[in-house]
Write an enzyme that holds these catalytic residues in place. Structure first.
Site, short mmCIF file in Angstrom:
data_model
loop_
_atom_site.label_atom_id
_atom_site.label_comp_id
_atom_site.label_asym_id
_atom_site.label_seq_id
_atom_site.Cartn_x
_atom_site.Cartn_y
_atom_site.Cartn_z
N ASP A 79 -18.57 -13.60 -13.65
CA ASP A 79 -17.85 -14.60 -12.86
C ASP A 79 -17.31 -15.72 -13.73
O ASP A 79 -16.14 -16.11 -13.64
CB ASP A 79 -18.81 -15.13 -11.77
CG ASP A 79 -18.17 -16.11 -10.81
OD1 ASP A 79 -17.04 -16.56 -11.08
OD2 ASP A 79 -18.80 -16.43 -9.78
N SER A 123 0.85 -1.19 0.00
CA SER A 123 0.00 0.00 0.00
C SER A 123 0.89 1.25 0.00
O SER A 123 1.66 1.44 -0.94
CB SER A 123 -0.95 -0.05 1.19
OG SER A 123 -2.01 0.84 1.02
N VAL A 142 -14.99 -20.65 -14.47
CA VAL A 142 -15.51 -21.27 -13.26
C VAL A 142 -16.31 -20.26 -12.44
O VAL A 142 -15.97 -19.08 -12.37
CB VAL A 142 -14.36 -21.88 -12.41
CG1 VAL A 142 -13.42 -20.82 -11.88
CG2 VAL A 142 -14.92 -22.72 -11.26
N HIS A 183 -7.93 -5.30 -0.69
CA HIS A 183 -6.81 -4.51 -0.17
C HIS A 183 -6.42 -4.93 1.25
O HIS A 183 -5.28 -4.77 1.65
CB HIS A 183 -7.15 -3.01 -0.20
CG HIS A 183 -5.96 -2.12 -0.03
ND1 HIS A 183 -5.06 -1.88 -1.05
CD2 HIS A 183 -5.48 -1.44 1.04
CE1 HIS A 183 -4.10 -1.07 -0.61
NE2 HIS A 183 -4.32 -0.79 0.65
N ASP A 239 -16.97 -19.00 -9.12
CA ASP A 239 -16.37 -19.05 -7.79
C ASP A 239 -16.48 -17.72 -7.05
O ASP A 239 -15.78 -17.46 -6.07
CB ASP A 239 -14.89 -19.47 -7.89
CG ASP A 239 -14.09 -18.54 -8.80
OD1 ASP A 239 -14.68 -17.58 -9.35
OD2 ASP A 239 -12.88 -18.76 -8.96
N ASP A 247 -9.10 -5.20 -5.21
CA ASP A 247 -8.68 -4.09 -4.36
C ASP A 247 -9.74 -2.98 -4.42
O ASP A 247 -10.06 -2.50 -5.50
CB ASP A 247 -7.32 -3.57 -4.82
CG ASP A 247 -6.65 -2.68 -3.76
OD1 ASP A 247 -7.35 -1.82 -3.18
OD2 ASP A 247 -5.45 -2.86 -3.52
#
Ligand code: NAG
Ligand code: NAG
Ligand code: NAG
Ligand code: NAG
Ligand code: NAG
Ligand code: NAG
Ligand code: NAG
Ligand code: NAG
Length: 541
Positions: free
Chosen positions: A276, A209, A281, A473, A283, A437
């Site tokens: 997705d 960060s 897949v 994050h 998930d 993030d």
């Protein structure tokens, strides 16, 4: 100076080198400011030096201490307070030197939020500090001249930013962005030499960060300081990045209209459902964001189910979602910076990029703000701590953007793609960044990496980026442990060995434990066949 005197000096140096005790131990009797006093360094004035032998110390958070048996360490705790004369600053550098069995390595830890680093703050890294101390690293951290605490990391009104109303303390900003980190390398290594009779064999920097910004700053500005740098989820493009955090708030405040948590949550669910499976897949993770074309705007006016209550999407909810995904623009719609990926939950109980604050009694919500972007816009960009961001127009916000980029990019903007000096010095750097993030747009990392690659098509020989589908994050999702990332780097620096993939583990978006091998950017993970909780079920495409 003649050749003869040069040779004499050189010989004296060699003799000195051989007569100095070359050791890996620092007995408590030598843990004293007199024994460890540093020679004069131009540009630095040591104001105070302390050294205390610390016995039987544990870095493990007592709340988690029961997870594994805690370790207890004996080390020499050295604290230098120094100034850059004329700058009126006072920087605290802390170094822990193992008493026995120093492993020849020096490691500097970076900061977080508004803290440049600092002794209280590195205890946040306790899961890393414990193995570092167990493996007998010498470790350093610097506060950069303002408190190195968790409180400072999340401080919304730091009192050090202005020297007088409207005037930013530029030396302090400089310290935060790069100089105090460079000092840490110089002073830390000198201290190590003083303590053990020789310089570290390897020097590392580790940060995420804010610390990720610092790591990139070091590779660009002081490429000789460290052999290896872990700089993950970095705020590269520091100046621009904070406008991505403000986009949702600006959109709602300007319209005077606010979305509801329900709308945003359902929009996030629809975005996830749409994209997705583009990675093969289902998930709860969008691993191939570049294939995701979900556009929330056509959903305005459409009916949806809000926890059993029939509702319709407001215009503002779909506009906010669109703005979060596309990022800040100029008033005429020109690209300014990136948005967030579509599996980043928009509201997320008040922590997402479009977080809302809603009255408990019901009624209209307001837009929350991220403390770092709020602070940087008020203090550094507008130079007015009492500025009310709610009153900003798009024109004013864009003026701030353009002015701030000009004013600060050269100081803290870590976007220089020329890493040739770092490469030439033999440096190695890794960055891994979660695609989920919610605070630092991951496209900042890919944008920078693309530019490095454009300059040096073989940049993967010394600088690697790994994107982490499903990691946020804060460390949730399928993430890389600090130890694993450091081990990867050390193996690369010291043995020249580096896998094409970096191991990550955690839970999928469906809450299922999983391991994945992160791909070296620009390649990305794609599911092929088998159990999606196993890394072998995926390939890099
Ligand atoms: C170190 O501290 C722990 C916990 O307080 C204690 O159990 C242990 O006996 C101490 N070890 C030494 C050598 O003092
Ligand atoms: C470990 O400590 C936490 C926090 O005090 C506690 O909630 C948990 O029950 C403890 N676990 C064990 C196995 O003792
Ligand atoms: C290290 O020394 C500083 C300065 O004396 C002190 O504030 C700090 O608590 C010490 N840290 C440890 C772990 O003893
Ligand atoms: C130096 O900094 C201190 C606070 O850290 C402040 O009180 C003092 O006025 C400053 N001196 C100058 C000359 O700016
Ligand atoms: C981020 O970059 C990827 C390509 O790496 C691109 O497909 C995507 O649209 C970008 N995201 C945003 C929000 O700009
Ligand atoms: C919603 O947005 C559309 C397109 O911008 C506009 O035509 C419409 O009037 C808006 N509806 C409301 C209720 O604001
Ligand atoms: C700072 O912002 C406040 C609130 O918007 C405003 O009242 C004040 O005039 C501004 N100060 C300056 C110097 O612009
Ligand atoms: C390198 O990758 C292989 C498989 O891809 C894995 O078995 C091995 O543990 C990895 N090594 C390290 C040091 O991560």
């Amino acid at each position: 100076m003649g050749l003869k005197s040069l040779l004499t000096l050189f010989a004296a140096g060699v003799v000195h080198c051989h007569t100095t005790e070359h050791t890996t131990s620092l007995p408590a009797s030598k843990c004293s400011p007199d024994v460890l006093a540093l020679p004069a360094i131009e540009g630095i004035q040591i104001l105070s030096a302390e050294a205390h032998s610390v016995k039987n110390y544990t870095f493990v958070d007592p709340l988690l201490a029961n997870a594994t048996a805690p370790d207890y360490f004996d080390f020499c705790n050295v604290t230098f307070i120094y100034a850059h004369p004329g700058w009126n600053d006072s920087v605290q550098l802390t170094t822990y030197l193992p008493e026995e069995g120093w492993n020849g390595r020096f490691l500097a830890l970076g900061g977080g939020g508004m803290a440049a680093g600092g002794e209280p703050l590195i205890h946040l890294y306790f899961t890393l500090v414990t193995p570092l101390m167990r493996q007998k690293f010498a470790i350093s951290t610097t506060d950069g001249g303002h408190p190195g605490s968790l409180e400072e990391a999340v401080n919304v009104d730091p009192d050090w930013v202005f020297t007088s109303p409207g005037n930013v303390d530029l030396p302090m900003l400089f310290n935060f962005a790069s100089l105090s980190l460079h000092d840490m390398a110089v002073l830390g290594k000198m201290l190590v030499e003083k303590a053990y009779g020789h310089m570290p064999e390897y020097s590392y920097f580790f940060g995420s960060s804010t610390g990720g910004m610092q790591g990139h700053s070091l590779a660009q500005r002081y490429p000789l300081d460290f052999n290896g740098i872990v700089a993950y989820k970095p705020v590269v493009n520091w100046v621009k990045s904070f406008f991505s955090n403000e986009v949702a708030k600006l959109t709602m405040d300007m319209a005077g209209k606010y979305a509801t948590p329900c709308e945003l949550n359902v929009l996030s669910a629809l975005a996830l459902a749409a994209c997705d499976e583009l990675d093969g897949v289902k998930d709860g993770i969008i691993s191939r964001p570049s294939l995701c074309t979900f556009d929330p705007r056509p959903l305005a006016g459409r009916a949806f189910d809000c926890n059993g209550v029939p509702s319709t999407f407001s215009n503002i909810s779909t506009q906010v979602a669109h703005a979060v995904y596309t990022g800040p623009t100029s008033p005429s719609g020109e690209f300014r910076w990136y948005g967030f990926n579509k599996d980043v939950p928009l509201h997320a109980e008040g922590t997402g990029p479009a977080a809302l604050i809603c009255p408990e009694t019901g009624g209209t919500c307001s837009a929350a703000s991220f403390h770092m972007s709020d602070l940087w816009l008020r203090y550094f960009y507008a130079k007015n701590a009492s500025l009310n961001l709610k009153d900003l127009t798009l024109e004013q916000s864009d003026d701030l953007f353009l002015a701030a980029v000009n004013e600060y990019e050269s100081i803290i903007g870590t976007a220089d793609p020329d890493l040739s000096r770092f490469r030439k010095a033999g440096g190695k750097m890794i960055n891994w960044h979660g695609l989920q993030d919610q605070l630092v747009p991951v496209n900042g990392s890919t944008d920078y990496y693309d530019k490095v690659l454009a300059k040096d098509p073989k940049a993967q020989d010394f600088y690697r980026l790994f994107l982490a589908p499903g990691a946020d994050h804060g460390g949730a999702g399928i993430a890389v442990s600090d130890e694993d990332s450091l081990n990867y780097l050390m193996n690369w620096v010291e043995n020249g060995a580096a896998n094409e993939t970096l191991q990550a583990a955690g839970k999928t978006g469906l809450g299922v434990p999983a391991k994945r091998n992160l791909c070296m950017y620009p390649r990305v993970q794609h599911y092929v066949t088998g159990d999606p909780s196993l890394p072998s079920s995926f390939i890099c495409v």
